[in-house]
Design a protein around this motif. Structure first.
Motif, PDB file in Angstrom:
ATOM      1  N   GLN A  39       0.826  -1.205   0.000  1.00 36.36           N
ATOM      2  CA  GLN A  39       0.000   0.000   0.000  1.00 36.36           C
ATOM      3  C   GLN A  39       0.868   1.267   0.000  1.00 36.36           C
ATOM      4  O   GLN A  39       1.936   1.271   0.616  1.00 36.36           O
ATOM      5  CB  GLN A  39      -0.891   0.037   1.248  1.00 36.36           C
ATOM      6  N   PRO A 176      -2.731   5.916  -8.826  1.00 38.78           N
ATOM      7  CA  PRO A 176      -1.796   5.834  -7.700  1.00 38.78           C
ATOM      8  C   PRO A 176      -2.435   5.257  -6.440  1.00 38.78           C
ATOM      9  O   PRO A 176      -3.644   5.381  -6.243  1.00 38.78           O
ATOM     10  CB  PRO A 176      -1.371   7.286  -7.484  1.00 38.78           C
TER      11      PRO A 176
ATOM     12  N   MET B   1     -13.996   9.738  -8.856  1.00 40.18           N
ATOM     13  CA  MET B   1     -12.928   8.757  -9.039  1.00 40.18           C
ATOM     14  C   MET B   1     -12.687   8.439 -10.504  1.00 40.18           C
ATOM     15  O   MET B   1     -11.770   7.706 -10.835  1.00 40.18           O
ATOM     16  CB  MET B   1     -13.258   7.451  -8.299  1.00 40.18           C
ATOM     17  N   LEU B   2     -13.524   8.974 -11.385  1.00 37.10           N
ATOM     18  CA  LEU B   2     -13.333   8.707 -12.814  1.00 37.10           C
ATOM     19  C   LEU B   2     -12.483   9.788 -13.470  1.00 37.10           C
ATOM     20  O   LEU B   2     -12.242   9.762 -14.665  1.00 37.10           O
ATOM     21  CB  LEU B   2     -14.695   8.596 -13.506  1.00 37.10           C
ATOM     22  N   VAL B  38      -2.159  10.358   5.385  1.00 38.49           N
ATOM     23  CA  VAL B  38      -0.987   9.551   5.011  1.00 38.49           C
ATOM     24  C   VAL B  38      -1.443   8.379   4.132  1.00 38.49           C
ATOM     25  O   VAL B  38      -2.482   7.767   4.378  1.00 38.49           O
ATOM     26  CB  VAL B  38      -0.225   9.085   6.279  1.00 38.49           C
ATOM     27  N   GLN B  39      -0.681   8.099   3.096  1.00 38.82           N
ATOM     28  CA  GLN B  39      -0.991   7.025   2.161  1.00 38.82           C
ATOM     29  C   GLN B  39      -0.999   5.666   2.866  1.00 38.82           C
ATOM     30  O   GLN B  39      -0.217   5.444   3.788  1.00 38.82           O
ATOM     31  CB  GLN B  39       0.067   6.968   1.050  1.00 38.82           C
ATOM     32  N   GLY B  40      -1.862   4.757   2.408  1.00 39.47           N
ATOM     33  CA  GLY B  40      -1.866   3.392   2.930  1.00 39.47           C
ATOM     34  C   GLY B  40      -3.114   3.073   3.721  1.00 39.47           C
ATOM     35  O   GLY B  40      -4.094   3.815   3.699  1.00 39.47           O
ATOM     36  N   SER B  41      -3.063   1.965   4.446  1.00 39.33           N
ATOM     37  CA  SER B  41      -4.204   1.533   5.252  1.00 39.33           C
ATOM     38  C   SER B  41      -4.185   2.231   6.608  1.00 39.33           C
ATOM     39  O   SER B  41      -3.255   2.980   6.927  1.00 39.33           O
ATOM     40  CB  SER B  41      -4.135   0.021   5.457  1.00 39.33           C
ATOM     41  N   ASN B 169     -12.028   4.896   5.176  1.00 39.48           N
ATOM     42  CA  ASN B 169     -12.915   3.825   4.713  1.00 39.48           C
ATOM     43  C   ASN B 169     -13.681   3.099   5.807  1.00 39.48           C
ATOM     44  O   ASN B 169     -14.164   2.000   5.589  1.00 39.48           O
ATOM     45  CB  ASN B 169     -12.117   2.810   3.902  1.00 39.48           C
ATOM     46  N   VAL B 175     -13.401   5.111   0.233  1.00 44.38           N
ATOM     47  CA  VAL B 175     -12.760   3.886  -0.236  1.00 44.38           C
ATOM     48  C   VAL B 175     -11.391   3.762   0.450  1.00 44.38           C
ATOM     49  O   VAL B 175     -10.811   4.755   0.875  1.00 44.38           O
ATOM     50  CB  VAL B 175     -12.627   3.860  -1.779  1.00 44.38           C
ATOM     51  N   PRO B 176     -10.869   2.527   0.587  1.00 40.99           N
ATOM     52  CA  PRO B 176      -9.590   2.358   1.280  1.00 40.99           C
ATOM     53  C   PRO B 176      -8.397   2.870   0.467  1.00 40.99           C
ATOM     54  O   PRO B 176      -8.441   2.876  -0.756  1.00 40.99           O
ATOM     55  CB  PRO B 176      -9.495   0.843   1.489  1.00 40.99           C
ATOM     56  N   GLY B 177      -7.341   3.281   1.184  1.00 45.67           N
ATOM     57  CA  GLY B 177      -6.126   3.752   0.524  1.00 45.67           C
ATOM     58  C   GLY B 177      -5.507   4.973   1.175  1.00 45.67           C
ATOM     59  O   GLY B 177      -4.405   5.379   0.817  1.00 45.67           O
ATOM     60  N   PRO B 219       0.197  11.067  -3.977  1.00 48.73           N
ATOM     61  CA  PRO B 219      -1.001  10.690  -3.217  1.00 48.73           C
ATOM     62  C   PRO B 219      -1.916   9.790  -4.052  1.00 48.73           C
ATOM     63  O   PRO B 219      -1.865   9.828  -5.281  1.00 48.73           O
ATOM     64  CB  PRO B 219      -1.669  12.034  -2.963  1.00 48.73           C
ATOM     65  N   PRO B 220      -2.760   9.000  -3.383  1.00 45.13           N
ATOM     66  CA  PRO B 220      -3.754   8.205  -4.107  1.00 45.13           C
ATOM     67  C   PRO B 220      -4.913   9.120  -4.507  1.00 45.13           C
ATOM     68  O   PRO B 220      -5.914   9.220  -3.791  1.00 45.13           O
ATOM     69  CB  PRO B 220      -4.174   7.157  -3.067  1.00 45.13           C
ATOM     70  N   THR B 221      -4.747   9.796  -5.630  1.00 48.32           N
ATOM     71  CA  THR B 221      -5.645  10.901  -6.002  1.00 48.32           C
ATOM     72  C   THR B 221      -7.115  10.479  -6.084  1.00 48.32           C
ATOM     73  O   THR B 221      -7.987  11.204  -5.602  1.00 48.32           O
ATOM     74  CB  THR B 221      -5.214  11.511  -7.356  1.00 48.32           C
ATOM     75  N   HIS B 222      -7.371   9.316  -6.669  1.00 47.52           N
ATOM     76  CA  HIS B 222      -8.755   8.880  -6.825  1.00 47.52           C
ATOM     77  C   HIS B 222      -9.384   8.571  -5.465  1.00 47.52           C
ATOM     78  O   HIS B 222     -10.553   8.880  -5.218  1.00 47.52           O
ATOM     79  CB  HIS B 222      -8.830   7.655  -7.735  1.00 47.52           C
ATOM     80  N   VAL B 223      -8.594   7.969  -4.583  1.00 45.99           N
ATOM     81  CA  VAL B 223      -9.055   7.660  -3.227  1.00 45.99           C
ATOM     82  C   VAL B 223      -9.387   8.952  -2.484  1.00 45.99           C
ATOM     83  O   VAL B 223     -10.394   9.022  -1.759  1.00 45.99           O
ATOM     84  CB  VAL B 223      -7.967   6.860  -2.474  1.00 45.99           C
TER      85      VAL B 223
END
Lengths: 351, 351
Positions: A39, A176, B1-2, B38-41, B169, B175-177, B219-223
């Motif tokens: 992750q 990402p 997210m699209l 912060v990125q991740g779970s 999430n 959503v997770p991420g 970063p997880p932009t869509h998340v």
């Protein structure tokens, strides 16, 4: 990405397994290696790889010719692991001969870390030649292949390497939120307990997948669903060879077009990867980078500021869902933006 | 997210700022605290919080009554930070009086860590009373509020705490991420250089946001786009109070219905959070958990196996985009599944 996946559900376990298997195929390795997704951003995957494979008391030599090599040094320092550095200017590839001499001189070095494509400049480092030197000296090689893997040919079966780290959102054109490492199985099996971090422990992450196919900690399910689709599209395009062809053509159109407008590339064509191209900042009166950047952005093209210490510059990427049409449209936007700034023939101060 | 967000683009910088500001509002804190995603779970956020706020030489007391308390101990051990543990059975909340005695007895303890809602059992720990004891002893409090924050009332302005970690999430229904921590600004400002990890350094992450509004690493932009939308929907529902009301009603329907079918809850109602409910495994002949699980899954309801050491059990969640209709449909599916197994009146072996 519009479906809510249950992360412990059979369908999602199969999706994870499919991604892991496909990454090994792309790397050209078989049962000798395993793919371990993690992750976070690419840096998380690089840190997890370094932190898991390098024993706390081992010394690592990092080959540096840009920001991402420096970042590996910063990761090692933060973890309290000993790092030595061999450094080159940002416009020169790392040199296997110098590495050879360094490894011959210092037996304490157990690992070598190198960036495959250093996006600071866009330069391609000779990882195969580096791997040959590292193997001859019987040390372990860790490759940050973040913006290369998936588009730059890499014959994993013929290259001796301990690990290669990359992410879903560069040459695979996923979104990402997840990175991964492809790791030699015997090396990973021997790495239990090395990691400085629970979250970034690749060994424990791998053991989790092996135990029941599930992620230890909540995975970014939507990001992984997108990665699965991105890998299918990568295969449809002809895998690494197909993507290399498209990106190379993107680079050719970009570089020829920009040179035609008077811009100069930082790098010679022989070391320029088809990933991102650095252009020297023009010294022509009237050329203003902020106006140039904003003008392109207004026209739908977002470029990158420079990241170099050796020269004032900016960068334009060749990767992503882009082809010849988009590259030509970008060049047209550059031309119109230059005109709107009142700039005619460009001059660049030679370095 | 699209939409493909540019992570250094103005619109995305504004999105990140909006999320960070909204989280502070929800926590009921003002300029005294900052929100650092912060990125991740969620575990990544908890580890980043512990690793950044606790000095390498400081000792932490962890209050444990389930797997997530134990996970904080595992994180501390992996980082090489000293941990002491006060432990309770999984069906009992942590006790402020015992904490009081432990802190009085040991001056070396500088930090206390506690899980807000321990999803191992579904129990709600009394974090406000814990915070009062910790403040009286002048130690720092770190709360893992993963499956509580956003739905369990928390008056941040009246609770003295150094940090609270959670994720997008759980009760926010994103959503997770991505996870985040809400941290006292003075504590975070004094935490430079503590972190064991570059990726999980909350201080550096915060400095990055303060410098230019951008993320240090991709970063997880869509998340994050989904999280932004989830926070808007959270506000539309009436914030924490509205979500607490819906989840509490979900729990009421679930618990009453399951008891009507003969199931017994692990916990007394006074300590049962409206997040996830643990039911004791029936001892009725013919009841087979795998058949029960699969029968519910076929009908569209995925439940959780038990995670307890004190009793054989399973769990059913009350959170997510679920309301009274879905809870009643779940109960109907339980009833039909029991019938299909040929099980009539349930018996549970009393513990």
């Amino acid at each position: 990405m519009l479906r809510d996946w249950g992360s412990r559900d059979k369908a999602f376990i199969a999706l994870t397994a499919r991604i892991r298997a496909r990454l090994l195929e792309i790397a050209g390795v078989g049962a000798s290696h395993v793919a371990v997704p993690v992750q976070g951003s690419g840096t998380f995957a690089v840190e997890a790889t370094l932190g898991t494979l390098i024993r706390p008391d081992a010394k690592t030599l990092v080959l540096v010719n840009g920001a991402y090599g420096k970042r590996m040094v910063a990761i090692l320092e933060r973890m309290g692991r000993e790092a030595a550095v061999l450094e080159w200017p940002e416009d020169r590839p790392v040199e296997p001969q110098a590495l050879d001499a360094a490894l011959a001189a210092e037996a304490a070095i157990r690992h070598v870390a190198v960036v495959h494509c250093e996006t600071t400049s866009g330069i391609l480092n000779p990882v195969e030649a580096v791997a040959e030197v590292v193997a001859r000296h019987d040390r372990g090689l860790i490759i940050d292949s973040m913006s290369a893997f998936g588009a730059i040919p890499f014959a994993g079966a013929e290259v001796e390497f301990d690990a290669l780290a990359a992410s879903a959102n560069k040459c695979f054109e996923g979104v990402p939120g997840v990175g991964f490492a492809i790791v030699a199985k015997d090396v990973l099996a021997a790495a239990a307990g090395n990691a400085h971090s629970l979250s970034l422990d690749l060994h424990a992450q791998w053991r989790g997948f092996e135990a029941n196919g599930q992620w230890r900690f909540t995975p970014p399910t939507h990001v992984l669903a997108a990665f699965d689709q991105a890998l299918a599209e990568h295969a449809d395009e002809g895998g690494v060879a197909g993507r290399y062809r498209r990106y190379s053509e993107n680079r050719r159109i970009l570089v020829e077009g920009m040179r035609g407008l008077g811009f100069e590339t930082l790098l010679g064509d022989e070391v320029q990867a088809p990933i991102i191209v650095t252009f020297l900042m023009p010294s022509t009166p009237g050329f203003d980078f902020q106006l140039f950047y904003d003008g392109l952005a207004e026209r739908g093209f977002v470029i990158y500021p420079g990241k170099l210490t050796v020269a004032d510059s900016f960068r334009i990427g060749c990767i992503g869902r882009l082809g010849p049409d988009e590259m030509r449209q970008a060049l047209a936007a550059v031309e119109v933006t230059l005109k709107s700034m009142g700039v005619g023939v460009l001059e660049t101060v030679s370095r």
